[in-house]
Design a protein around this motif. Sequence first.
Motif, short mmCIF file in Angstrom:
data_model
loop_
_atom_site.label_atom_id
_atom_site.label_comp_id
_atom_site.label_asym_id
_atom_site.label_seq_id
_atom_site.Cartn_x
_atom_site.Cartn_y
_atom_site.Cartn_z
N ARG A 211 -17.12 14.43 -4.86
CA ARG A 211 -16.62 14.98 -3.60
C ARG A 211 -16.56 13.87 -2.55
NH1 ARG A 211 -16.84 20.45 -4.45
NH2 ARG A 211 -18.62 21.29 -5.62
N ASP A 212 -15.76 14.10 -1.52
CA ASP A 212 -15.69 13.11 -0.44
C ASP A 212 -17.06 12.92 0.21
OD1 ASP A 212 -13.02 12.58 -0.81
OD2 ASP A 212 -12.37 14.16 0.57
N GLU A 213 -17.83 13.99 0.34
CA GLU A 213 -19.18 13.93 0.89
C GLU A 213 -20.13 14.64 -0.06
OE1 GLU A 213 -19.27 15.40 4.86
OE2 GLU A 213 -17.71 14.03 5.60
N PHE A 293 -8.80 2.41 -11.27
CA PHE A 293 -7.49 1.90 -10.89
C PHE A 293 -6.79 2.89 -9.95
CE2 PHE A 293 -3.39 -0.19 -12.71
CZ PHE A 293 -3.38 -1.09 -11.67
N CYS A 294 -6.84 4.16 -10.29
CA CYS A 294 -6.23 5.18 -9.42
C CYS A 294 -6.86 5.17 -8.03
CB CYS A 294 -6.38 6.58 -10.04
SG CYS A 294 -5.27 6.93 -11.42
N SER A 295 -8.18 5.15 -7.98
CA SER A 295 -8.87 5.23 -6.69
C SER A 295 -8.66 3.96 -5.87
CB SER A 295 -10.37 5.49 -6.89
OG SER A 295 -10.99 4.42 -7.57
N GLU A 296 -8.57 2.79 -6.54
CA GLU A 296 -8.38 1.54 -5.81
C GLU A 296 -6.98 1.43 -5.21
OE1 GLU A 296 -10.45 -1.29 -5.13
OE2 GLU A 296 -11.84 0.37 -5.46
N LEU A 297 -6.01 2.13 -5.78
CA LEU A 297 -4.64 2.05 -5.27
C LEU A 297 -4.37 3.05 -4.14
CD1 LEU A 297 -2.59 1.61 -8.59
CD2 LEU A 297 -3.19 -0.15 -6.91
N THR A 298 -5.20 4.07 -4.02
CA THR A 298 -4.92 5.13 -3.02
C THR A 298 -4.83 4.63 -1.58
OG1 THR A 298 -7.28 5.72 -3.02
CG2 THR A 298 -5.83 7.03 -4.41
N PRO A 299 -5.64 3.65 -1.15
CA PRO A 299 -5.52 3.22 0.25
C PRO A 299 -4.16 2.62 0.60
CG PRO A 299 -7.62 2.50 -0.68
CD PRO A 299 -6.77 2.99 -1.82
N TYR A 300 -3.39 2.23 -0.42
CA TYR A 300 -2.10 1.58 -0.18
C TYR A 300 -0.94 2.58 -0.20
CZ TYR A 300 -4.86 -2.59 -1.16
OH TYR A 300 -5.83 -3.57 -1.13
N ILE A 301 -1.26 3.85 -0.40
CA ILE A 301 -0.21 4.87 -0.53
C ILE A 301 -0.23 5.80 0.68
CG2 ILE A 301 0.75 6.69 -1.99
CD1 ILE A 301 -0.86 5.51 -4.32
N GLN A 302 0.87 5.87 1.39
CA GLN A 302 0.97 6.77 2.53
C GLN A 302 1.33 8.17 2.06
OE1 GLN A 302 3.71 5.17 5.40
NE2 GLN A 302 2.41 3.41 5.91
N LYS A 308 -9.26 9.76 -2.23
CA LYS A 308 -9.65 8.70 -3.15
C LYS A 308 -10.54 9.25 -4.26
CE LYS A 308 -11.44 3.97 -3.22
NZ LYS A 308 -11.92 2.83 -2.41
N SER A 309 -11.45 10.15 -3.91
CA SER A 309 -12.35 10.72 -4.92
C SER A 309 -11.58 11.61 -5.89
CB SER A 309 -13.47 11.51 -4.25
OG SER A 309 -12.95 12.58 -3.48
N GLU A 310 -10.56 12.32 -5.42
CA GLU A 310 -9.74 13.14 -6.31
C GLU A 310 -8.91 12.25 -7.24
OE1 GLU A 310 -8.56 17.28 -4.20
OE2 GLU A 310 -7.91 15.49 -3.12
N ALA A 311 -8.45 11.11 -6.72
CA ALA A 311 -7.71 10.17 -7.57
C ALA A 311 -8.60 9.64 -8.68
CB ALA A 311 -7.17 9.02 -6.72
N TYR A 312 -9.88 9.42 -8.34
CA TYR A 312 -10.84 8.98 -9.35
C TYR A 312 -10.95 10.03 -10.46
CZ TYR A 312 -15.18 7.19 -11.38
OH TYR A 312 -16.12 6.69 -12.24
#
Length: 418
Positions: A211-213, A293-302, A308-312
């Motif tokens: 979860r995010d938190e 890899f999914c979570s590391e790329l999320t900050p670059y996607i608008q 990020k946690s869901e991408a993980y």
Amino acid sequence: MEKYVVRQPILDNKKEVYAYEILWRDDSEHMERADITAANAIDDFFYELNNQKFLDGKTTFITFTPNLLLKNIPKMFTSSSLVIQIDDSVLVHPLARKIIYRFKKQGYQVAICDFEFAPRYFSILDIVDYIKVNFANQSETSIRNIVNMGANMKKSIIAYNVNTPETYDLAVELGCDFLEGANVAQQFSSKVHRMDHLQSNFFQLMIAITRDEPNIDEITEIISRDVTLAFPLIKLVNSAYFALRNRVQSVKQALIILGLGQLKEWVYLLSFKEGSSDYPEELIRMSFLRAHFCSELTPYIQDLEISKSEAYLMGMFSTLGSLMEVPLEDAISELHLSEAVKNALLHQEGRCGTLYKLVQCYENADWKGLILCAQELQIPESILTQKYFGCVEYVNNIWRQLMNPYEKMSEESEGTEE
């Protein structure tokens, strides 16, 4: 000028990773005199590639063009760690052929790709150690003839592009020594169905810790009610790996010491490691790599519809169908995943689905598809290989930690405690 690199596993008949093939692409290949330009451009790239953190100490297969051979690029690797792959472009290049013989005398092994029944192929078989047979674009008769010929000549046979159950069955029937494919690890999934695990504390725990938190009390409660989770957790934290002066006595105490970051990797591996030795190691590693890899790329996607946690989670659970030997839709139906994640995994829908497709394109060395996905998501192409390298090294490091013989370390710690 962007460079892309991916490693693909070559598995032996014991389902273990024997080596990695490095597939790479450089944008300069589209330029005039492309091969020479590429050869000049990738010196630094191969220096970076010759990194045991990335290769995890495995033997490496790399295809070398004539100009790369002329530049002595293989010398960047020790002879014990590299297999030089060659194809027809080397066979028709007189000087490159001579260089191959020189490398063979220096102790390097040689693999030949896409063998043909032609004199130039037979003329070099005396120094060839491996014959790589393409199972995707040849007839079954042709495949059988090449495999039988190679086996009779005592050459190791690598079946590659083994991407379907049919080609996998054929490779096994023919007795190929090694198998490789875009998703070859998924062909080795266990025959034991474990749908019961979908209802278990493991999956509830995976959701809770990503979860995010994350709520430490919720996580503590889940682990505390399952002895198969609580016992290994406390045993791990009390081992010599953490070198604690005083032993922990509670799950919550252990969680605070371990940290949520390491916990999610440990739990996922534990679920399969403890249950059956038949689970393919490379497929579980693929889960970790996709997740990071999914979570590391999320900050670059608008405007991405997931966190990020869901991408993980999307990357982590993408191999679940293969691990459970059920359709992926059935495997994730009981999990509390967002609709965006489910639609991405099942139908590659939305920007979330494009991210998942991008990761698969990278795995499969589908460079054209990769670029299209990156452009659609507006991800800078310059960061893709950098992030991939970082994720591979992270997964290798965490894997080694998770696979430590905790029992032995625990015994050592007993002798050192005051």
